[in-house]
Motif scaffolding. Structure first.
Motif, PDB file in Angstrom:
ATOM      1  N   TRP A 153     -10.019  37.418  -9.190  1.00  0.00           N
ATOM      2  CA  TRP A 153     -11.375  37.591  -8.704  1.00  0.00           C
ATOM      3  C   TRP A 153     -11.738  39.058  -8.861  1.00  0.00           C
ATOM      4  CZ3 TRP A 153     -14.618  33.778  -7.987  1.00  0.00           C
ATOM      5  CH2 TRP A 153     -14.183  32.537  -7.543  1.00  0.00           C
ATOM      6  N   ARG A 154     -12.944  39.300  -9.337  1.00  0.00           N
ATOM      7  CA  ARG A 154     -13.439  40.659  -9.518  1.00  0.00           C
ATOM      8  C   ARG A 154     -13.302  41.472  -8.221  1.00  0.00           C
ATOM      9  NH1 ARG A 154     -19.576  41.664 -11.693  1.00  0.00           N
ATOM     10  NH2 ARG A 154     -19.238  43.691 -12.648  1.00  0.00           N
ATOM     11  N   PHE A 155     -12.770  42.687  -8.378  1.00  0.00           N
ATOM     12  CA  PHE A 155     -12.542  43.617  -7.265  1.00  0.00           C
ATOM     13  C   PHE A 155     -11.359  43.220  -6.383  1.00  0.00           C
ATOM     14  CE2 PHE A 155     -17.237  44.400  -7.896  1.00  0.00           C
ATOM     15  CZ  PHE A 155     -17.038  45.553  -8.635  1.00  0.00           C
ATOM     16  N   GLU A 156     -10.700  42.122  -6.702  1.00  0.00           N
ATOM     17  CA  GLU A 156      -9.469  41.804  -5.965  1.00  0.00           C
ATOM     18  C   GLU A 156      -8.271  42.307  -6.767  1.00  0.00           C
ATOM     19  OE1 GLU A 156      -9.202  37.810  -4.430  1.00  0.00           O
ATOM     20  OE2 GLU A 156     -10.776  38.224  -2.970  1.00  0.00           O
ATOM     21  N   THR A 194     -27.320  39.943 -20.645  1.00  0.00           N
ATOM     22  CA  THR A 194     -27.128  39.865 -19.194  1.00  0.00           C
ATOM     23  C   THR A 194     -27.221  38.426 -18.700  1.00  0.00           C
ATOM     24  OG1 THR A 194     -28.208  42.027 -19.139  1.00  0.00           O
ATOM     25  CG2 THR A 194     -27.799  40.988 -17.043  1.00  0.00           C
ATOM     26  N   ALA A 195     -28.143  37.683 -19.264  1.00  0.00           N
ATOM     27  CA  ALA A 195     -28.311  36.288 -18.845  1.00  0.00           C
ATOM     28  C   ALA A 195     -27.089  35.452 -19.238  1.00  0.00           C
ATOM     29  CB  ALA A 195     -29.574  35.702 -19.463  1.00  0.00           C
ATOM     30  N   GLU A 213     -24.204  36.257 -16.963  1.00  0.00           N
ATOM     31  CA  GLU A 213     -24.365  35.581 -15.662  1.00  0.00           C
ATOM     32  C   GLU A 213     -23.838  34.157 -15.724  1.00  0.00           C
ATOM     33  OE1 GLU A 213     -28.471  35.565 -14.233  1.00  0.00           O
ATOM     34  OE2 GLU A 213     -28.552  37.730 -14.527  1.00  0.00           O
ATOM     35  N   ASP A 214     -24.210  33.452 -16.785  1.00  0.00           N
ATOM     36  CA  ASP A 214     -23.767  32.060 -16.919  1.00  0.00           C
ATOM     37  C   ASP A 214     -22.250  31.978 -17.054  1.00  0.00           C
ATOM     38  OD1 ASP A 214     -26.278  31.040 -16.740  1.00  0.00           O
ATOM     39  OD2 ASP A 214     -26.608  30.918 -18.898  1.00  0.00           O
ATOM     40  N   HIS A 269     -16.444  40.448  -4.705  1.00  0.00           N
ATOM     41  CA  HIS A 269     -15.291  40.132  -3.845  1.00  0.00           C
ATOM     42  C   HIS A 269     -14.900  41.383  -3.076  1.00  0.00           C
ATOM     43  CE1 HIS A 269     -14.428  36.453  -6.345  1.00  0.00           C
ATOM     44  NE2 HIS A 269     -15.460  37.034  -6.886  1.00  0.00           N
ATOM     45  N   LEU A 273     -20.012  34.123 -16.035  1.00  0.00           N
ATOM     46  CA  LEU A 273     -19.382  34.481 -14.760  1.00  0.00           C
ATOM     47  C   LEU A 273     -19.426  33.302 -13.790  1.00  0.00           C
ATOM     48  CD1 LEU A 273     -20.711  38.115 -14.137  1.00  0.00           C
ATOM     49  CD2 LEU A 273     -18.314  37.449 -14.364  1.00  0.00           C
ATOM     50  N   GLU A 274     -20.565  32.643 -13.755  1.00  0.00           N
ATOM     51  CA  GLU A 274     -20.720  31.529 -12.816  1.00  0.00           C
ATOM     52  C   GLU A 274     -19.813  30.357 -13.229  1.00  0.00           C
ATOM     53  OE1 GLU A 274     -21.196  30.272  -9.672  1.00  0.00           O
ATOM     54  OE2 GLU A 274     -22.844  31.699  -9.705  1.00  0.00           O
ATOM     55  N   ALA A 311     -16.271  31.326 -12.436  1.00  0.00           N
ATOM     56  CA  ALA A 311     -16.032  31.277 -10.990  1.00  0.00           C
ATOM     57  C   ALA A 311     -15.830  29.835 -10.539  1.00  0.00           C
ATOM     58  CB  ALA A 311     -17.196  31.924 -10.247  1.00  0.00           C
ATOM     59  N   ARG A 320     -12.762  28.488  -8.422  1.00  0.00           N
ATOM     60  CA  ARG A 320     -12.934  27.836  -7.125  1.00  0.00           C
ATOM     61  C   ARG A 320     -12.243  26.483  -7.117  1.00  0.00           C
ATOM     62  NH1 ARG A 320     -18.857  28.287  -7.872  1.00  0.00           N
ATOM     63  NH2 ARG A 320     -19.132  30.519  -7.601  1.00  0.00           N
ATOM     64  N   ILE A 341     -14.895  51.006  -2.600  1.00  0.00           N
ATOM     65  CA  ILE A 341     -14.169  49.800  -2.201  1.00  0.00           C
ATOM     66  C   ILE A 341     -12.763  50.254  -1.861  1.00  0.00           C
ATOM     67  CG2 ILE A 341     -13.487  47.473  -2.865  1.00  0.00           C
ATOM     68  CD1 ILE A 341     -15.621  47.501  -5.004  1.00  0.00           C
ATOM     69  N   PRO A 342     -12.488  50.417  -0.577  1.00  0.00           N
ATOM     70  CA  PRO A 342     -11.188  50.956  -0.177  1.00  0.00           C
ATOM     71  C   PRO A 342     -10.039  50.051  -0.609  1.00  0.00           C
ATOM     72  CG  PRO A 342     -12.721  50.876   1.680  1.00  0.00           C
ATOM     73  CD  PRO A 342     -13.344  50.113   0.563  1.00  0.00           C
ATOM     74  N   GLY A 377     -31.338  37.330 -16.334  1.00  0.00           N
ATOM     75  CA  GLY A 377     -30.822  38.364 -17.222  1.00  0.00           C
ATOM     76  C   GLY A 377     -31.329  39.749 -16.859  1.00  0.00           C
ATOM     77  N   ARG A 407      -6.992  47.761  -0.158  1.00  0.00           N
ATOM     78  CA  ARG A 407      -6.600  46.834   0.904  1.00  0.00           C
ATOM     79  C   ARG A 407      -5.109  46.532   0.806  1.00  0.00           C
ATOM     80  NH1 ARG A 407      -8.216  42.193  -0.548  1.00  0.00           N
ATOM     81  NH2 ARG A 407      -9.022  42.923  -2.559  1.00  0.00           N
TER      82      ARG A 407
END
Lengths: 496, 496
Positions: B476-479, B422-423, B426-427, A310, B429-430, B433, B437, B311-312, A271, B314
């Motif tokens: 996906w983040r940033f995609e 924040t913790a 994180e969980d 990403h 997001l994981e 993801a 996947r 982040i250019p 965290g 694409r």
């Protein structure tokens, strides 16, 4: 050091076990190892020459190739992975005996893996991946299945071995790498020293009485000593860059969240809201820093680990003419003559090669360092101290100083501190971006530390590396491709 | 509403001034405007037909073109910027009289700018940029030099007009855009309603008794009503997406930190450590969302504003066959029939068009919402309340509820809350993801709200948009490139 009896026994067992993992035929004579101590002014490079263990071919493999060149030779069938792996295992064994830079040693697994890769190439006719057959060393914090990750704490000797790999380890294996050793870190990992209570002191190969720097201590030594051609470190305040500088090799802290950081032994408290750490390579050449970073990002690490953003790898052409910002240091913390000399040589050579160098007045370091210190003070859980106390480990001075600093003014550390840290960082980022815009910079040339390697226990605060953690690299954030390109260009200029 | 006398006078002056900025020949007859009220079930589209102000050509320009098509036509000389700008100014004036969606009106400046752009094209033979001549409307929070940015607070009527542009405004102007109006936001901006004490209630054009949603309220209305072909909003919990959905148009929340967010009127307290907001477009077509996002990112916004990551853009080819994750809703908050119907129609059409749709079981929304709520509770400064109190503004119910929620359990909100937030993120997001996947998803199809537009004051918490702020978009983040591509593909399937 006052260590509880139970733990002294664990430490003794661990070190005995570790020593036993070096094959007898690779052991140095006592006459040489007797010269090894943290107070010796001997050079590990000189000591190595007193007793030849590596064959001529092994010396050639470990000294005259970049990682890229090794991969190329293996893919072409000019070298086998077993030959290359054997050479680096041997040399790392020598490094270990002269500098004490390893934690876990698993040569047998490495040989087996190298044989498999050689068979794979013979059978398939193509390499397994962009790192086919390449031995890679790795900082102790990363998890490698079946191996320990004690990360300097005696108390963690009681934990079982890893049951899975860190995300970056999976990616490296998928790319064809061979893992063979893990490397030392300093007590708590949050100091640029190279002592911990399990493995003792990691010594600088150039002069054993000097610190290896930290926290990627062992990796810095091993790569500089050519016991590894490519190593994996990490950096939250200078941990990859300081050991690179102290031992004389290349280290890179990418923008945070580009390389996967997940699945490591617990270092930061979960965290963590402060400055983010980054995984990063150490290597003997600038081009190998690029090889590593490109390979990991091209493996789409976000598919493995949500800590990796990403942001695909971009193929960016190298610039013939760089605009290099030059920050000669802060007058409150003037750099020592060797650093000043290195920088001014670099400036002269860059100008002579046709690059533009702009001398900058940066915002005062003390303001940046104060903001960074706020970040580190956000963890008031006292975990470091707790883990040390668990085994009765006495903190070294750098760690006592760190703990005192983290907890100084603890009563004032509150939710507001997060706001203050974040707000100050915003300002620093904006101010820094303004300098970049106005000067149209490609990259920054800046001291990596106030001086070169120092005697054990004397590094102090990593004044000249922390700022680039707060700012997230010496180029535009996330333009790691451009920073690596510039590093290659500058490196070529300096080496010519 | 109890408003201090001084401020009532300021409000009255502001509204009188605003009304005077609509040219007399563009004013609707009283017989029509008398039908306009927050309790009327009339449709602004119907009311507009009762008194023709726009010419046939102007109706054509405002109704039958995408932004991309308009730019193309202007670049080819088939339309002038002055014609296009006049058409949208007129239609926005009608929208204002029927729905009360504007804050600042500056038609004269727009005409002058359009004339200059027409001259530029005539003289140079090339358009000024990728948005040459295009009128763009903008949420009140962005700074436009010389214009106010009251962002709903009566107390901010006393601030001077902006002396510089927000970063994104500079970029749009550089790209050739014409700015002509700013649009309404709800009280405090942190509710999905469309009332504020200065401008009153913004009405949904489809049925005036319904809310326009928020916080990009006016923009949602104006774009849906075709008083704008492309608008700039922002989103931290649904603020771009909810008004798009409520009014029936397209809205996009990019990954945070891709579009520049800097230089706006102060909304979030400086140093905000929680879920990050994002600038984002509203448009009448999916392809215009892409046009906007691509144009801004290709302008290298990081050169203007440190909030934009480097982040250019694409260029990614569109996929013929998408793998669409389908999240039909959470059983604790079942979606209402119109949303369920829209989603199931979409699923059927996507499958029929050869795309793969995978129905997902997502993590329970309540857990995600609880974590998001922790983020919003991190600001305990009471600023909203303070700004309201400054002018004696009475909070609307949604705002009272919000303030109560933010401060509930305030005694327990501390530095630890940041760690916890924040913790948990994180969980989440994981975990998320992992789902991505395993299912190899390209994009997620998910409710944007529990229902369609609701009567004024009844939206409640944006349950179905907040999660994608915590997770940072439905791809996906940033995609963002891939998400926009998928949006175009899906939009084409649904519109066929």
């Amino acid at each position: 050091m006052a260590i509880f009896p139970e733990y002294q026994q664990l430490v003794d067992q661990k070190r005995a076990k570790q020593a036993s993992l070096i094959p007898p035929e690779w052991r140095l004579p006592k006459a040489i190892t007797d010269k090894v101590s943290p107070s010796s002014n001997a050079s590990a490079f000189d000591l190595m020459l007193e007793h030849q263990i590596l064959t001529k071919e092994e010396l050639d493999i470990t000294e005259n190739y970049t990682a890229a060149a090794l991969v190329k030779s293996m893919a072409a069938g000019n070298l086998t992975s077993l030959e290359v792996t054997t050479a680096f295992c041997k040399r790392s064994a020598v490094a270990q005996q002269l500098t004490n830079c390893l934690t876990e040693i698993f040569f047998e697994k490495a040989f087996e893996r190298a044989r498999q890769l050689d068979e794979y190439l013979a059978k398939e006719g193509v390499p397994k991946g962009p790192l086919h057959g390449l031995p890679i060393s790795i900082k102790d914090t990363y998890m490698v299945e079946g191996e320990y990750a004690t990360i300097s704490y005696v108390s963690k000797l009681k934990l079982p071995t890893a049951t899975s790999n860190s995300a970056i380890v999976d990616i490296l294996l998928e790319a064809g790498a061979v893992l063979y050793v893990k490397t030392t870190v300093p007590q708590t990992l949050f100091v640029c020293e190279s002592f911990n209570s399990i493995f003792g002191t990691t010594l600088n190969p150039h002069r054993l009485s000097l610190s290896a720097g930290g926290s990627t201590s062992g990796e810095g030594v091993l790569v500089a000593f050519r016991g590894s051609v490519l190593g994996v470190g990490s950096d939250i305040g200078g941990s990859a860059r300081v050991p690179a500088l102290a031992n004389g090799t290349y280290g890179f802290k990418p923008s945070s969240n580009r390389l996967p950081y997940g699945g490591q032994q617990e270092i930061l408290r979960k965290g963590w809201p402060g400055i983010m750490p980054a995984a990063g390579p150490l290597a003997s050449s600038a081009e190998d820093l690029t090889l590593f970073t490109r390979t990991v990002i091209e493996a789409r690490p976000w598919l493995h680990d949500a800590t990796a953003y990403h942001i695909p790898w971009r193929s960016v052409p190298k610039k013939d003419r760089l605009v290099v910002g030059f920050f000669p240091g802060d007058e409150l913390f003037p750099v020592f003559p060797p650093i000043a000399r290195a920088l001014s040589t670099a400036v002269d050579k860059l100008k002579a090669a046709g690059h533009t160098v702009k001398r900058l007045t940066c915002p005062p370091l003390i303001a940046i360092l104060t903001t960074a210190a706020r970040s580190f003070a956000l963890d008031q859980s006292g975990r470091f101290g707790g883990w040390l106390a668990e085994a009765g480990e006495e903190p070294i001075k750098a760690v006592s100083d760190l703990i005192a600093q983290m907890h100084s003014g603890a009563d004032d550390i509150s939710l507001e501190s997060v706001w203050q840290f974040t707000a100050e960082r915003e300002d620093i980022l904006e101010e820094s971006a303004k300098i970049w815009r106005e000067n149209e910079l490609d990259v920054l040339l800046t001291p990596g530390a106030r001086g070169t390697a120092v005697p054990h226990g004397n590094f102090g605060m990593p004044i000249y590396s922390i700022p680039w953690n707060l700012l997230d690299v010496v180029g535009w954030r996330f333009e790691d491709e451009e920073v690596l390109n510039a590093t290659e260009v500058i490196s070529e200029v300096l080496n010519n």
